[in-house]
Design a protein around this motif. Structure first.
Motif, PDB file in Angstrom:
ATOM      1  N   CYS D  98       0.845  -1.209   0.000  1.00  0.00           N
ATOM      2  CA  CYS D  98       0.000   0.000   0.000  1.00  0.00           C
ATOM      3  C   CYS D  98       0.869   1.243   0.000  1.00  0.00           C
ATOM      4  CB  CYS D  98      -0.890   0.016   1.252  1.00  0.00           C
ATOM      5  SG  CYS D  98      -2.317  -1.058   1.112  1.00  0.00           S
ATOM      6  N   ALA D  99       1.844   1.243   0.837  1.00  0.00           N
ATOM      7  CA  ALA D  99       2.709   2.412   0.951  1.00  0.00           C
ATOM      8  C   ALA D  99       3.405   2.677  -0.381  1.00  0.00           C
ATOM      9  CB  ALA D  99       3.735   2.210   2.061  1.00  0.00           C
ATOM     10  N   ARG D 100       3.906   1.596  -0.985  1.00  0.00           N
ATOM     11  CA  ARG D 100       4.593   1.765  -2.268  1.00  0.00           C
ATOM     12  C   ARG D 100       3.644   2.337  -3.330  1.00  0.00           C
ATOM     13  NH1 ARG D 100       7.059  -3.104  -1.411  1.00  0.00           N
ATOM     14  NH2 ARG D 100       5.720  -4.177  -2.900  1.00  0.00           N
ATOM     15  N   ILE D 101       2.463   1.757  -3.413  1.00  0.00           N
ATOM     16  CA  ILE D 101       1.505   2.239  -4.401  1.00  0.00           C
ATOM     17  C   ILE D 101       1.151   3.700  -4.135  1.00  0.00           C
ATOM     18  CG2 ILE D 101      -0.868   2.008  -5.217  1.00  0.00           C
ATOM     19  CD1 ILE D 101      -0.599  -0.996  -4.943  1.00  0.00           C
ATOM     20  N   ALA D 102       0.931   4.015  -2.864  1.00  0.00           N
ATOM     21  CA  ALA D 102       0.607   5.395  -2.505  1.00  0.00           C
ATOM     22  C   ALA D 102       1.719   6.328  -2.978  1.00  0.00           C
ATOM     23  CB  ALA D 102       0.400   5.523  -1.003  1.00  0.00           C
ATOM     24  N   ASN D 103       2.947   5.906  -2.749  1.00  0.00           N
ATOM     25  CA  ASN D 103       4.070   6.753  -3.159  1.00  0.00           C
ATOM     26  C   ASN D 103       4.113   6.939  -4.676  1.00  0.00           C
ATOM     27  OD1 ASN D 103       4.968   7.303  -0.645  1.00  0.00           O
ATOM     28  ND2 ASN D 103       6.332   5.502  -0.551  1.00  0.00           N
ATOM     29  N   ARG D 104       3.920   5.851  -5.369  1.00  0.00           N
ATOM     30  CA  ARG D 104       3.945   5.923  -6.826  1.00  0.00           C
ATOM     31  C   ARG D 104       2.879   6.898  -7.338  1.00  0.00           C
ATOM     32  NH1 ARG D 104       5.756   2.576 -10.577  1.00  0.00           N
ATOM     33  NH2 ARG D 104       7.409   1.147  -9.910  1.00  0.00           N
ATOM     34  N   LEU D 105       1.670   6.686  -6.845  1.00  0.00           N
ATOM     35  CA  LEU D 105       0.580   7.563  -7.276  1.00  0.00           C
ATOM     36  C   LEU D 105       0.912   9.007  -6.952  1.00  0.00           C
ATOM     37  CD1 LEU D 105      -2.610   5.525  -6.371  1.00  0.00           C
ATOM     38  CD2 LEU D 105      -1.869   6.260  -8.643  1.00  0.00           C
ATOM     39  N   SER D 106       1.409   9.183  -5.759  1.00  0.00           N
ATOM     40  CA  SER D 106       1.757  10.531  -5.332  1.00  0.00           C
ATOM     41  C   SER D 106       2.802  11.128  -6.270  1.00  0.00           C
ATOM     42  CB  SER D 106       2.276  10.486  -3.896  1.00  0.00           C
ATOM     43  OG  SER D 106       2.777  11.749  -3.534  1.00  0.00           O
ATOM     44  N   ASP D 107       3.787  10.314  -6.653  1.00  0.00           N
ATOM     45  CA  ASP D 107       4.816  10.801  -7.565  1.00  0.00           C
ATOM     46  C   ASP D 107       4.206  11.222  -8.899  1.00  0.00           C
ATOM     47  OD1 ASP D 107       6.598  10.295  -5.631  1.00  0.00           O
ATOM     48  OD2 ASP D 107       7.431   8.462  -6.519  1.00  0.00           O
ATOM     49  N   VAL D 108       3.384  10.350  -9.429  1.00  0.00           N
ATOM     50  CA  VAL D 108       2.754  10.665 -10.712  1.00  0.00           C
ATOM     51  C   VAL D 108       1.982  11.970 -10.614  1.00  0.00           C
ATOM     52  CG1 VAL D 108       0.977   9.956 -12.334  1.00  0.00           C
ATOM     53  CG2 VAL D 108       2.615   8.273 -11.477  1.00  0.00           C
ATOM     54  N   LEU D 109       1.201  12.058  -9.565  1.00  0.00           N
ATOM     55  CA  LEU D 109       0.365  13.239  -9.363  1.00  0.00           C
ATOM     56  C   LEU D 109       1.229  14.484  -9.236  1.00  0.00           C
ATOM     57  CD1 LEU D 109      -2.607  12.603  -9.147  1.00  0.00           C
ATOM     58  CD2 LEU D 109      -2.548  13.366  -6.784  1.00  0.00           C
ATOM     59  N   THR D 110       2.234  14.393  -8.421  1.00  0.00           N
ATOM     60  CA  THR D 110       3.099  15.542  -8.184  1.00  0.00           C
ATOM     61  C   THR D 110       3.794  15.965  -9.470  1.00  0.00           C
ATOM     62  OG1 THR D 110       3.504  14.616  -6.010  1.00  0.00           O
ATOM     63  CG2 THR D 110       4.926  16.428  -6.712  1.00  0.00           C
ATOM     64  N   ALA D 111       4.266  14.951 -10.197  1.00  0.00           N
ATOM     65  CA  ALA D 111       4.977  15.256 -11.435  1.00  0.00           C
ATOM     66  C   ALA D 111       4.042  15.893 -12.451  1.00  0.00           C
ATOM     67  CB  ALA D 111       5.592  13.984 -12.015  1.00  0.00           C
ATOM     68  N   ASN D 112       2.782  15.545 -12.380  1.00  0.00           N
ATOM     69  CA  ASN D 112       1.883  16.004 -13.434  1.00  0.00           C
ATOM     70  C   ASN D 112       0.451  16.194 -12.942  1.00  0.00           C
ATOM     71  OD1 ASN D 112       1.378  16.853 -15.936  1.00  0.00           O
ATOM     72  ND2 ASN D 112       2.296  15.073 -16.945  1.00  0.00           N
ATOM     73  N   PRO D 113       0.238  17.265 -12.228  1.00  0.00           N
ATOM     74  CA  PRO D 113      -1.088  17.491 -11.639  1.00  0.00           C
ATOM     75  C   PRO D 113      -2.162  17.579 -12.713  1.00  0.00           C
ATOM     76  CG  PRO D 113       0.512  19.146 -10.926  1.00  0.00           C
ATOM     77  CD  PRO D 113       1.146  18.389 -12.030  1.00  0.00           C
TER      78      PRO D 113
END
Lengths: 209, 209, 209, 209
Positions: D98-113
């Motif tokens: 869960c933590a890993r997925i959350a981080n990934r999603l967060s990265d994607v989002l942050t990189a490209n809102p």
DNA sequence: TATGAATGAGTTTTCATTCAT
DNA sequence: AATGAATGAAAACTCATTCAT
């Protein structure tokens, strides 16, 4: 007591504008050609916004249809205004009939050369449906002429073996050529000569008997 | 020693391509109409790049002109292929001449209905110049017919008072109507009937003498 | 003595019309979408002239704002109709509270699916300001849920370390997904299952303890 | 040896431009919204003629579809990049997952809102078909989460009576709310807090046991 | 006050033509 | 010489908004 009396002022204005647009479209289509005419050209001619056009006609195609219909109606009315085919009972009467019709057509043409230009030159290249309408009009003309001839055969002043259908169409062809020549060279004398030649051809042919 | 032998292979290819483009344009214009045909349609039909088109023709208008010219040339050739007007010396020979010409035209039409469609329906709505060309073609046809008639009057088998010019035009009109009816309903019987009726009309008129 | 009695008949009519327009706009926006709805669609639905629209609302945008505000007000009222957060004093009571709220929301949704469609799908793509409003509504929802949780933590039936703010938002997310799934597949059983699963998730989590 | 090596220079340019247009459309759609973006805006951003757009995409709708598909593909890839559901065999591993997925999603989002803005706010209001696609994406997300849970139930570290389908959807709702809040307030701390709260909620619920 | 006619800004889309490769 | 990518003028059509009646 005319129809207008029952219409509100607003409605009368509306009808008037619609009719003005039709008229303007007619002129533009005839002068520049259908494809070369933009809706904005029509609007500009009237000094109205081009959006207004769409309050009265759904389409560029739509207004062409109305313009053509108006012309067709006018042509049909012109020709049917004459006595019915069976009102003619002798070769002499038929000749007079021909002359009268020729004059009427000539008058219409002279008064409004754009009619011929639009229906003979422009309307032919819109789409299959419009072409079909024109063909139908030409066919109708052939039938009308044929009706006179059938009457003439019955009453005995035309050849027994006359192929009325085909000859009817042939006559329409000669009328078309009158209109076409008028378009390219609106010379009353030529028109007159053509009309007479056609009538002579019809009645006497060209050969020496 | 034919003309081609003096041309380089490259030049022959070039001429061939040019001719192919003309042919393709002819087909497209006839099938879809001039305005509905894009240059890329023509190129696609040949499988060439549409830029290539512009190495051979300057314009969309330009190629139409060539296509129409080709057709006009072909029509003129067809009609002039017959003996010259003064080769006819009797009514009987004239009738045969008419029949032959009718057959030739009918053959051309049957073999290639697109010709009629293009020249009668499409080419009429391009611009004033193109219209003028067509009118000239029609006029030329009238003159040709008139020449036969002048000859016939001179040789005495046509009416002395025949208005050859006008009657010539009238005949062209009847030919036009043949083509038009063929377009809307390519029925060999009707064509045949029309041709016969026109010839009868010409020679005998419709009246009982 | 109700409020209306103090209004003139004319004013009451006016208010009624305004409300009718709002209602009609709501339906149209929900059914066809905001951008696909023309002012005239709204007027047509009511059988009024579309000019009249502008006597009651300044803008297309303006009426959307009112429609959305109405919805927001209704949603807020629905949720606040329940007892205040601090009226709940036990986990058991909280569960019941959740169930009641779920039922209420479900009723609203079922009675008027258009509400969800409009607020979740349409209103999101108007402009920054409208988006902000929606975000505020979602935030408000999160705060409301958080208030319950804060109360629960204080009273000791929720974890001491519960991040009420964040968890409040998470709960709103789950409510959103209910609405979205209802929109794409309005199946009562699925709704029911989702509601129960969310309540279980909330109280027990998914893990075995 | 990459794919490009087999492409001509021209083809590479073509692909590059196409990709640039997609990128520009993505930005414009996200910034101004789909309905507020004109094709010419996209072209202007790239400094190309707007006719060029139509060499690569048939439609405004067409390019939106490609933009959305790209995003969906990226999201799906991001989530599927993690180990398969059955690679997780303990609650501890699940938490890490869960933590890993959350981080990934967060990265994607942050990189490209813009991704979130486009897919959550804009794409919802195009038409029924586009809405359906989004709903399917959400559904897919629910199924993916459910797969993990089914595995967890089977291996015994999740509640036996867990409604995996519904809970899966609920989780997607919480992810959605993360994205939405990130859009309205891109605060890393809040994101972090939300992610942790969701994970805690999932595992432990909110109640005291 | 209600109406709907008029308006024109704004958008999408097509396609003839040019020109670098 | 052949190609086809790029271009932008041009045209049809929509609709929010205004305003005279």
């Amino acid at each position: 007591m005319n129809d207008d009396s029952s219409l509100s002022r607003a409605e009368r204005n509306r009808q008037q504008l619609r009719s003005d647009i039709l008229q303007a479209a007619f002129i533009e289509f005839a002068e520049r050609g259908y494809h070369q005419t933009a809706i904005s050209d029509i609007a500009k001619r009237l000094g109205i916004g081009h959006g207004t056009f769409y309050r009265h006609f759904t389409n560029k195609r739509d207004i062409l249809e109305h313009v053509i219909d108006d012309i067709a109606t006018k042509i049909i009315a012109t020709l049917e205004a004459e006595n019915a085919p069976d009102a003619v009972t002798s070769l002499e009467a038929y000749k007079e009939q021909c002359a009268r019709i020729a004059n009427r057509l000539s008058d219409v043409l002279t008064a409004n050369p754009a009619i011929a230009r639009l229906i003979l030159l422009e309307a032919t290249s819109i789409d299959a449906d419009m072409t079909k309408r024109l063909m139908n009009l030409i066919d109708w003309g052939g039938q009308l002429v044929a009706a006179y001839m059938i009457n003439g055969v019955k009453l005995g002043y035309f050849r027994k073996d006359l192929d009325c259908q085909s000859t009817g169409h042939a006559v329409v062809g000669m009328i078309l050529v009158c209109a076409l020549r008028f378009l390219s060279n609106p010379n009353p004398d030529e028109q007159q000569g053509l009309a007479i030649a056609i009538q002579r051809l019809l009645v006497d042919g060209i050969a020496i008997h």
